[in-house]
Motif scaffolding. Structure first.
Motif, PDB file in Angstrom:
ATOM      1  N   GLN A 182       0.836  -1.208   0.000  1.00 61.45           N
ATOM      2  CA  GLN A 182       0.000   0.000   0.000  1.00 61.45           C
ATOM      3  C   GLN A 182       0.870   1.258   0.000  1.00 61.45           C
ATOM      4  O   GLN A 182       0.570   2.232  -0.708  1.00 61.45           O
ATOM      5  CB  GLN A 182      -0.909   0.007   1.232  1.00 61.45           C
TER       6      GLN A 182
ATOM      7  N   ARG B 271       2.428   1.809  -3.410  1.00 60.68           N
ATOM      8  CA  ARG B 271       1.494   2.267  -4.443  1.00 60.68           C
ATOM      9  C   ARG B 271       1.339   3.792  -4.433  1.00 60.68           C
ATOM     10  O   ARG B 271       0.882   4.374  -5.424  1.00 60.68           O
ATOM     11  CB  ARG B 271       0.126   1.615  -4.229  1.00 60.68           C
ATOM     12  N   LEU B 272       1.711   4.416  -3.317  1.00 67.22           N
ATOM     13  CA  LEU B 272       1.634   5.885  -3.262  1.00 67.22           C
ATOM     14  C   LEU B 272       2.518   6.529  -4.323  1.00 67.22           C
ATOM     15  O   LEU B 272       2.245   7.647  -4.789  1.00 67.22           O
ATOM     16  CB  LEU B 272       2.020   6.387  -1.861  1.00 67.22           C
TER      17      LEU B 272
ATOM     18  N   HIS C  73       2.747   5.812  -7.285  1.00 72.11           N
ATOM     19  CA  HIS C  73       2.050   5.872  -8.569  1.00 72.11           C
ATOM     20  C   HIS C  73       0.953   6.928  -8.577  1.00 72.11           C
ATOM     21  O   HIS C  73       0.285   7.107  -9.606  1.00 72.11           O
ATOM     22  CB  HIS C  73       1.452   4.496  -8.891  1.00 72.11           C
ATOM     23  N   GLN C  74       0.772   7.600  -7.445  1.00 70.15           N
ATOM     24  CA  GLN C  74      -0.221   8.671  -7.380  1.00 70.15           C
ATOM     25  C   GLN C  74       0.345   9.955  -7.990  1.00 70.15           C
ATOM     26  O   GLN C  74       1.543  10.211  -7.943  1.00 70.15           O
ATOM     27  CB  GLN C  74      -0.605   8.940  -5.921  1.00 70.15           C
ATOM     28  N   LYS C  75      -0.532  10.752  -8.546  1.00 68.88           N
ATOM     29  CA  LYS C  75      -0.128  12.057  -9.061  1.00 68.88           C
ATOM     30  C   LYS C  75      -1.159  13.090  -8.656  1.00 68.88           C
ATOM     31  O   LYS C  75      -2.364  12.878  -8.815  1.00 68.88           O
ATOM     32  CB  LYS C  75       0.040  12.034 -10.570  1.00 68.88           C
ATOM     33  N   LEU C  76      -0.678  14.207  -8.128  1.00 69.29           N
ATOM     34  CA  LEU C  76      -1.548  15.274  -7.661  1.00 69.29           C
ATOM     35  C   LEU C  76      -1.470  16.447  -8.629  1.00 69.29           C
ATOM     36  O   LEU C  76      -0.469  16.618  -9.330  1.00 69.29           O
ATOM     37  CB  LEU C  76      -1.124  15.751  -6.269  1.00 69.29           C
TER      38      LEU C  76
ATOM     39  N   GLU D  45      -8.844  13.205  -2.008  1.00 68.55           N
ATOM     40  CA  GLU D  45      -8.670  11.784  -2.275  1.00 68.55           C
ATOM     41  C   GLU D  45      -7.308  11.290  -1.773  1.00 68.55           C
ATOM     42  O   GLU D  45      -7.216  10.227  -1.130  1.00 68.55           O
ATOM     43  CB  GLU D  45      -8.814  11.505  -3.774  1.00 68.55           C
ATOM     44  N   PHE D  46      -6.262  12.072  -2.061  1.00 69.14           N
ATOM     45  CA  PHE D  46      -4.921  11.658  -1.625  1.00 69.14           C
ATOM     46  C   PHE D  46      -4.821  11.717  -0.105  1.00 69.14           C
ATOM     47  O   PHE D  46      -4.215  10.851   0.536  1.00 69.14           O
ATOM     48  CB  PHE D  46      -3.853  12.541  -2.266  1.00 69.14           C
TER      49      PHE D  46
ATOM     50  N   ARG E 129      -6.452   8.709   1.357  1.00 67.03           N
ATOM     51  CA  ARG E 129      -5.661   7.493   1.141  1.00 67.03           C
ATOM     52  C   ARG E 129      -4.523   7.409   2.152  1.00 67.03           C
ATOM     53  O   ARG E 129      -4.245   6.350   2.720  1.00 67.03           O
ATOM     54  CB  ARG E 129      -5.115   7.475  -0.276  1.00 67.03           C
TER      55      ARG E 129
ATOM     56  N   GLN F 253       4.366  14.822  -8.508  1.00 70.46           N
ATOM     57  CA  GLN F 253       4.827  13.433  -8.407  1.00 70.46           C
ATOM     58  C   GLN F 253       5.270  13.118  -6.983  1.00 70.46           C
ATOM     59  O   GLN F 253       5.963  13.922  -6.346  1.00 70.46           O
ATOM     60  CB  GLN F 253       6.001  13.206  -9.362  1.00 70.46           C
TER      61      GLN F 253
END
Length: 577
Positions: free
Chosen positions: A28, A31-32, A34-37, A46-47, A50, A71
């Motif tokens: 988990q 996987r952070l 791969h997040q993009k703000l 949402e971020f 999470r 990123q």
């Protein structure tokens, strides 16, 4: 908006205290990455949610570091202090810019950000710190596991006030508690642009030459050091830094009974200095004591900038001042002998090849090559110094055969020795109001009247390198060929800057160095210089303590005729001529 990137470890690296986590929890966290703000928003709901879910799951704080492209470049388990980016891995733009990275951190308690987290923000010079406080931590949801959500959030950022000394809270500002939705609606680029514009104005207002080193000085006061001695040492270090081409921004001091074996000063003071490095944009920290190789490495890791000690600054000045082949040879030997034990641990990030204080002299092939190569270079230089020593010895023997008396002018650095020999002999030796303005000895003939025969007589005056308290041992060894001009002279003229506040300590320092020389020097004439700058009280004190001394002003040519007569008497007393 300018986009800033940073070199990081592999994209799935988790930092901080992640031991004991389950494999699923580690996944988990990874996987952070791969997040993009959105780049123009501090955070999104949402971020934030999470992060809150993961922090609740593992029952620990979680931090995500995000660049201006939005990123995720670093994920850590723990507080911002525990997960912060090492200084050496951060981009450095100076006091006029932020680092281009913001931190989104979760906090398990509903309270404002802790000072340790805000201090970490300052040390990294982050664009901003968003702290998410969580509620529902530890409550079980249906089907097992924990649940939690963001109760409130805080937005913190630096203040453009780089010269604050005392209150750490003055380095930052923290918003009132807000909802995540409210924070996510703020224009992040507008905030960063405004901050950097303020930092730029503050930086320009200081009118600091960008070509100069921006230095923070650090002094350590022991129980055996008086306040006056400590102040004199710090003032001398300021003079050394200025002479080396640096600009002193701030001075930090600490009183300790014993130096810390790893960092010289205590852990709290190290954190304070690290804060000042970031807030004033320093790129060098100079200590008033000699540091061990391990202490330098530890401090550079904490500060993210180069660290030098007193000896290295003096060596750097010598490297700048050396003009003759002999002078350059001796300086290079001293620098190599000093640097040899300090090569271990100097990686790419802390390369000394970028220019500035502590980097001049031997250069890349002699400082960052293998130890064996450097030792061979030292051996060859030592051989050349021995040849120089032999050459100077032959020259002295020739002068002695001609039975020409020799007098060496000695004294603390910047006491006016070169000015004096210029005034007596028109030697045109370089003279300036600087520490160690001249390194190479200069010998000139001076005609005086023999006190016995009443006839004109020639003597040789030699201007020698200036002394300083705690003269670095590598310099004493490397410059032994030059210092022999002192021990081989028939007599000495000890020049003292009477206008200097520490003139008494300077006399003691010079006499201590003379006393440590292998051969005892001849008779010594004490000459107090810069009489034109001295107040009547200081003059009366010097005359009372040193009734046989001579008082002159070399720049105004006051008392020089009396000095000529004293020189004639001096060589007669030495039994020469």
């Amino acid at each position: 908006m300018l986009s800033i990137t940073i070199l990081v470890e592999p994209i799935d690296t988790i930092h901080g205290n992640y031991k004991g986590l389950k494999t699923s929890q580690i996944k988990q966290l990874k996987r952070l990455y791969h997040q993009k703000l959105p780049g123009d928003r501090p955070v999104t709901p949402e971020f934030a949610q999470r992060l809150a879910a993961i922090a609740t799951e593992i029952n620990q704080a979680v931090c995500a570091y995000i660049n201006r492209r939005g990123q995720v470049i670093r994920v850590g388990v723990g507080t911002p202090r525990q997960t912060q980016i090492p200084p050496l891995e951060l981009p450095r733009y100076g006091a006029q810019r932020l680092c281009g990275i913001r931190c989104i951190a979760t906090q398990l308690k509903i309270e404002p950000p802790k000072e340790s987290s805000l201090t970490a923000m300052v040390r990294q010079r982050l664009d901003a710190l968003v702290v998410l406080t969580l509620t529902g931590v530890g409550k079980l949801r249906r089907g097992g596991g924990a649940t939690g959500y963001v109760k409130e959030a805080y937005l913190a950022h630096l203040l453009p006030q780089p010269n604050l000394d005392l209150e750490t809270s003055a380095y930052w500002t923290v918003s009132p508690a807000m909802s995540v939705d409210a924070i996510s609606q703020q224009d992040f680029f507008d905030l960063v642009d405004g901050l950097e514009a303020e930092f730029e104005r503050e930086y320009v207002a200081q009118q600091v030459d960008t070509n100069q080193e921006r230095v923070i000085l650090v002094g350590l006061k022991s129980d055996r050091t008086s306040d006056r001695e400590f102040d004199e040492s710090i003032n001398e270090l300021i003079g050394l830094v200025n002479t080396a081409g640096g600009t002193v921004l701030q001075t930090v001091s600490q009183k300790r009974s014993h130096p810390h074996p790893q960092t010289l000063v205590g852990a709290g003071k190290v954190r304070e200095i690290a804060l000042k490095v970031q807030t004033v944009g320093a790129n060098l920290v100079a200590f008033d004591r000699d540091l061990s190789p391990a202490q330098v490495r530890n401090l550079e890791t904490q500060f993210g900038v180069r660290v030098v000690d007193r000896t290295e600054i003096i060596l750097d000045i010598f490297a700048q001042r050396a003009r003759s082949r002999a002078g350059k040879l001796q300086v290079e030997l001293a620098q190599l002998e000093y640097m040899l034990p300090r090569l271990v641990g100097r990686g790419q990030a802390m390369s000394r090849l970028g220019g500035g204080i502590g980097t001049r002299g031997p250069g890349e092939t002699k400082l960052e090559t293998e130890r064996r190569s450097i030792q061979k270079r030292i051996a060859r230089l030592q051989k050349e110094v021995n040849q120089l020593q032999a050459h100077r010895s032959r020259m002295r023997q020739q002068r002695q055969k001609q039975e020409v008396p020799s007098v060496a002018i000695v004294g603390y650095t910047n006491a006016g020795k070169s000015t004096l020999i210029n005034a007596l002999t028109n030697a045109e030796v370089y003279a300036a109001d600087q520490l160690f303005a001249t390194l190479d000895p200069t010998t000139r003939r001076l005609s005086v009247t023999n006190t016995v025969t009443d006839k004109a007589q020639n003597i040789l005056l030699t201007d020698t390198v200036g002394f300083i308290q705690q003269l670095p041992p590598p310099l004493v060894d490397a410059f032994r060929a030059t210092l022999e001009e002192v021990t081989e002279a028939d007599a000495l003229v000890h020049v003292v800057d009477l206008s200097h506040p520490a003139w008494e300590n300077q006399i003691r320092s010079v006499m201590q160095i003379l006393g440590e020389m292998p051969l005892a020097p001849g008779p010594i004439l004490l000459v107090f210089n810069k009489l034109d700058r001295v107040d009547s009280e200081t003059l009366a004190k010097a005359k009372e303590e040193f009734p046989l001394a001579l008082f002159i002003s070399a720049s105004d040519r006051l008392g020089l005729e009396t000095l000529r007569q004293k020189l004639a008497q001096l060589v007669d007393y030495a039994g020469v001529g």
